[in-house]
Design a protein around this motif. Structure first.
Motif, PDB file in Angstrom:
ATOM      1  N   GLU A 209       6.395  58.413 -27.388  1.00  0.00           N
ATOM      2  CA  GLU A 209       5.051  58.972 -27.569  1.00  0.00           C
ATOM      3  C   GLU A 209       4.570  58.863 -29.007  1.00  0.00           C
ATOM      4  OE1 GLU A 209       7.567  60.503 -26.233  1.00  0.00           O
ATOM      5  OE2 GLU A 209       7.059  60.607 -24.099  1.00  0.00           O
ATOM      6  N   THR A 210       5.481  58.808 -29.974  1.00  0.00           N
ATOM      7  CA  THR A 210       5.076  58.839 -31.384  1.00  0.00           C
ATOM      8  C   THR A 210       4.993  57.462 -32.023  1.00  0.00           C
ATOM      9  OG1 THR A 210       7.392  59.145 -32.062  1.00  0.00           O
ATOM     10  CG2 THR A 210       6.068  61.130 -31.693  1.00  0.00           C
ATOM     11  N   ALA A 216       5.782  50.712 -28.007  1.00  0.00           N
ATOM     12  CA  ALA A 216       6.109  51.639 -26.918  1.00  0.00           C
ATOM     13  C   ALA A 216       6.933  50.950 -25.835  1.00  0.00           C
ATOM     14  CB  ALA A 216       4.825  52.223 -26.322  1.00  0.00           C
TER      15      ALA A 216
END
Length: 469
Positions: A209-210, A216
């Motif tokens: 998510e970060t 991703a």
């Protein structure tokens, strides 16, 4: 050597190169636009002076002196040069040798300024014609302007732009390095997480998510890989523990019986009984080792030793004959319906069906029925073996094909010397044949199904004659 350059350095160099190209191009456009602007200013200035000279010449009468009037034009304009010609004769000139033949020849465009150098000066001039009173031929007006002030300005401008470009490119390089380093920080975070992964710490996961969208998918793929490794490592640990437990029982039996037999002298018949018991334990160990070697081979993929066309119902009936005595002891009835033909190794397929049949007879209730149903549809052949017994818990179904797994470890089956490898071997055999095995257990009815995806499965009824039941 280039392969050792870091990605940050490559991105920084690329960003700096692009910035340099853009800034240098912009500087060149500024210089060219300024030069063009100066040319337009000089052209307008020269045209204005030509128009003034034409007016003076046309207003002067015959014999009127032009020198005083033209000198007045030059008085307020430093670096301005004028020459009047009538044919090849110079009528008026501010300075001789200013206008070479190339400046007054036919090559010089009347409406466009022409540049040339004379005595270290760069001049920009234009020419025009004027009808003089009492003159038989028109006068040719030549006007030139010293461009030293323009050259001085352009020199300063180029120096300023050069310093600015160097500073801007250096700043762009620093900003590019900062942007690349911060942009690649998720990779450093992922590297640190990866370095923290050990055999005892397989629970580390990459941040999904970060991280930016571009990273991703990579992070998710690495997390999937870590999950597989964790699951495989957990299975390996369980397998090692189960293997040690399974090997410990026969080894302890052998050790105990041997120690007891050596404690005191016994008759020959007693030694024979002890050796016979030890032989059974050795056979059990040999089967376990053989099964483990088979599973190790199939785990890395194997080719079928002797592939051939096989009728599944024939193999099932042959196994019925083998297990008929065991079924009679428990009052279990064996039945089969359907037929199908597949391509595979006969001994391996018979072993897979035999493992399921042995398992069904062991866990089936007395006076029940074990049925084998064979179906062929849409290019697949399915053999399902059904028996009545205790319902297997849903959470245990996915692990039935794990090595050494038993639904109830506290419960033993004295009529079996299995080590919990039969279903694992069945699964490995089906994978080697490109098929699969599944199990369901509902309301006491347990069903194991072997699914074959062989070309012969779809053509079984058309190839040869079906076997007689």
């Amino acid at each position: 050597m280039l392969g050792r350059i870091s990605l940050t350095a490559r991105l920084t160099a690329l960003y700096t190169l692009v910035s340099a190209v853009v800034l240098v191009g912009l500087g060149a456009l500024v210089v060219m636009a300024t030069e063009r602007h100066f040319v337009e200013l000089d052209r307008d200035f020269l045209k204005d002076k030509i128009a003034l000279i034409q007016k003076i010449v046309q207003a002067s009468g015959p014999g009127a002196p032009l020198v005083p009037q033209l000198s007045g034009v030059l008085a307020s304009h430093q670096g301005l040069f004028i020459e009047l010609r009538q044919g090849e004769q110079v009528v008026f000139a501010t300075r001789e040798g200013v206008f070479p033949p190339s400046a007054v020849g036919a090559a010089a465009a009347p409406d466009q300024p022409t540049d040339w150098r004379v005595g270290g000066q760069t001049l920009r001039g234009m020419r025009a014609l004027v009808e003089a009173p009492a003159a038989q031929t028109p006068l040719q007006i030549l006007v030139a302007l010293d461009t030293a002030h323009h050259a001085h300005f352009m020199h300063k401008l180029v120096q300023t732009l050069a310093l600015y470009l160097l500073a801007a490119i250096s700043l762009s390089g620093l900003l590019g390095w900062w942007a690349a380093r911060n942009g690649l920080s998720p990779l450093r975070t992922m590297k640190e997480r990866a370095q923290a992964v050990t055999g005892q710490r397989l629970d580390q996961r990459m941040p999904v998510e970060t991280v930016p969208v571009e990273f991703a998918e990579l992070a998710q793929s690495l997390n999937t890989m870590l999950e597989r490794l964790q699951a495989d490592f957990a299975r390996l640990q369980d397998f090692s523990s189960d293997l040690a437990h399974e090997l410990r029982t026969p080894i302890n039996n052998l050790l105990t019986q041997t120690q007891v037999s050596l404690a005191q002298k016994r008759e020959a018949s007693v030694y024979q009984d002890i050796l016979a018991s030890n032989a059974e334990e050795f056979q059990r160990l040999a089967r376990m080792v053989s099964d483990m070697l088979f599973l190790a081979k199939t785990a890395h993929g194997i080719e079928l030793p002797h592939p051939e066309a096989i009728w599944l119902d024939q193999e099932a009936r042959a196994l019925f004959d083998f297990y008929d005595a065991v079924a009679d002891d428990k009052g279990i009835r064996l039945s089969i319906t359907g037929q199908a033909r597949v391509m595979g190794d006969r001994l391996m397929i018979r072993r897979a069906i035999g493992n399921l049949l042995s398992n069904a007879l062991r866990h089936s209730t007395a006076d029940a029925e074990v049925t084998v149903t064979i179906e062929e549809q849409d290019g697949t052949a399915t053999l399902c073996l059904n028996n009545r017994g205790e319902t297997i818990a849903p959470e245990a179904l996915p692990r039935l094909f794990d090595r050494f797994f038993r639904v109830d470890r506290s419960r033993s089956h004295p009529d079996s010397d299995g080590a919990g490898l039969g279903l694992s071997i069945t699964k490995a055999i089906m994978l080697a044949h490109g098929g699969e095995v599944s199990v369901t257990s509902v309301d006491g009815l347990t069903s194991f199904c072997l699914v074959f995806r062989s070309p012969l499965a779809a053509q079984g009824a058309a190839i040869g004659d079906a076997p007689n039941g």
